[in-house]
Design an enzyme around this catalytic site. Structure first.
Site, PDB file in Angstrom:
ATOM      1  N   LYS A  44       0.819  -1.329  -0.087  1.00 42.35           N
ATOM      2  CA  LYS A  44       0.234   0.010  -0.601  1.00 42.35           C
ATOM      3  C   LYS A  44       1.130   1.687  -0.184  1.00 42.35           C
ATOM      4  O   LYS A  44       0.283   2.230  -0.564  1.00 42.35           O
ATOM      5  CB  LYS A  44      -1.221   0.031   1.028  1.00 42.35           C
ATOM      6  N   SER A 261      -2.643 -12.474   4.573  1.00 42.56           N
ATOM      7  CA  SER A 261      -2.953 -12.631   3.010  1.00 42.56           C
ATOM      8  C   SER A 261      -2.244 -13.231   2.477  1.00 42.56           C
ATOM      9  O   SER A 261      -2.694 -13.913   1.877  1.00 42.56           O
ATOM     10  CB  SER A 261      -3.895 -10.843   2.799  1.00 42.56           C
TER      11      SER A 261
END
Lengths: 315, 91
Positions: A44, A261
């Site tokens: 991110k 994840s």
């Protein structure tokens, strides 16, 4: 003496690591792009920088402004790091039931956290932030779910890096959050080779935290719709919390300390490897394991960890 | 011969509080018809009156999203698991 003059110069150009020893098919290689190597610790950082620079360029954002964003963690952390480096104030709307490390990271970089109810999940954080953005038009609302700079960061950065390091890629497998990674990298790779298959991996949210009173409370990121995500993807598959934890442990067994994840994405890559005869799969590991130590993912009884996933946002 | 249908929390209220239902069907179109026969309140929840999936619902056969398979024509076999999930954000 070789050195960098800003932390922001360290974003991107992450390494590709061969993790084929975990491939269930000897004819299929699996290469993992380690996005945890970014300075803020996740993929991110890329979109946080792209969205901020885009807002600066268009004049929406200037020195002394306050940025507002909903995030379950990593986008907020990336924005916090960059805001500190560039002198912006940051407010993050975050569900209360994320791992404690995420909150601690945000606080370390001086962001203000506005908590949204845990039972409303990520959808709730998005709604709260949208409402706040309407009430306070002076805040600069970057809105990762609809900001074209999000997929663009991957079309111009992550995608070309993958193709440069591995032009023989046949399958691209990544997690579906805002859909920015899949849309950006997927479009870039298909522009180079239309035969490349794009697989989306969806870790189901805990059933206690799906945040819905009715199906009409559902949410599809505008960037997924606007970029015809449904046409771009070749397959979309869910991975259970148990499989995610099992794979995060398998990764640790070969020395790779990855976030939860990444375990889900690796489980999806293994599924892909079993389904094809031969090929080269590139996967994105969005972050490292550091922010999930408190979940006990590596140390506790797996049944306990999976049970906790029902009420925590792990992704 | 039966297929297990797993319902999300938000739909259980329309299915007598059940979290899963077993049905003897050959494809998804038939599956949703039978589900609605069994629980009339399910009408229009997953499959709209126009015959397509509700915008904010995803249906999976053995973990794979059926929008990328044969949609409502996707075949199911004995022992398959059909999971219905609402669309949620991440990030």
């Amino acid at each position: 003496m070789a050195y960098f003059s800003s932390i922001l110069e360290l974003i991107g150009n992450t390494p590709l690591l061969d993790v084929s020893s975990l491939s269930p098919n000897s004819q299929v290689r699996i290469l993992a792009k380690l996005e945890g190597q970014n300075p803020g610790g996740s993929v991110k950082d890329r979109i946080a920088l792209a969205m901020i620079e885009d807002a600066e360029k268009t004049g929406r954002l200037s020195s002394g402004d306050t940025i507002l964003e909903p995030s379950s963690g990593n986008t907020g952390i990336g924005l916090a790091m960059i805001s500190k480096a560039k002198g912006y104030t940051l407010k993050i709307v975050m569900p209360e039931n994320v791992s404690t490390e995420r909150r601690a990271c945000l606080e370390s970089w001086g962001a203000e956290i506005i908590q949204s109810p845990g039972s409303e999940g990520s959808n709730g954080a998005v709604r709260h932030a949208q409402k706040l953005a309407e009430e306070r038009p002076e805040y600069v609302f970057l809105y990762q779910y609809a900001n074209p700079a999000n997929p663009r960061a991957h079309f111009e950065g992550t995608g070309p890096e993958i193709f440069r390091d591995c032009p023989e890629v046949t399958h691209f497998v990544a997690g579906l959050g805002t859909s920015g990674t899949l849309i950006g990298v997927g479009s870039f790779l298909k522009s180079k080779n239309p035969q490349v298959e794009i697989w989306a991996i969806e870790p189901p949210s805990g059933e206690m935290v799906d945040g819905l009173r009715s199906l009409d409370d559902g949410y599809i990121p505008p960037i997924f719709v606007e970029n015809n995500g449904e046409d771009l993807l070749d397959r979309r598959t869910i991975v259970s919390p148990r499989e995610s934890i099992e794979w995060v442990r398998k990764l640790a067994s070969v020395g790779v300390f990855a976030g939860i994840s990444s375990g889900a994405v690796m489980a999806g890559a293994a599924k892909c490897a079993r389904a094809i005869d031969q090929g080269v799969i590139v996967v994105v590991f969005a972050d490292g394991g550091w922010k999930y130590l408190s979940t006990g993912a590596w140390s506790d009884d797996i049944d306990q960890v999976v049970d906790r996933a029902k009420s925590m946002i792990y992704f | 011969m039966s297929v297990e249908v797993r319902l999300p929390t938000v739909l259980r209220v329309h299915a007598g509080g059940n979290s899963s239902v077993s049905l003897d069907v050959e494809n998804l179109r038939e599956l949703f018809e039978k589900l609605t026969e069994l629980y009339p309140a399910m009408a229009g929840q997953v499959v709209t009156d126009e015959g397509s999936f509700h915008r904010f619902v995803n249906v999976y056969v053995n973990d794979d999203d059926v929008r990328y398979l044969e949609k409502l024509d996707t075949k199911v076999r004995d022992g398959d698991v059909v999971t219905i999930l609402p669309a949620v954000a991440g990030g």
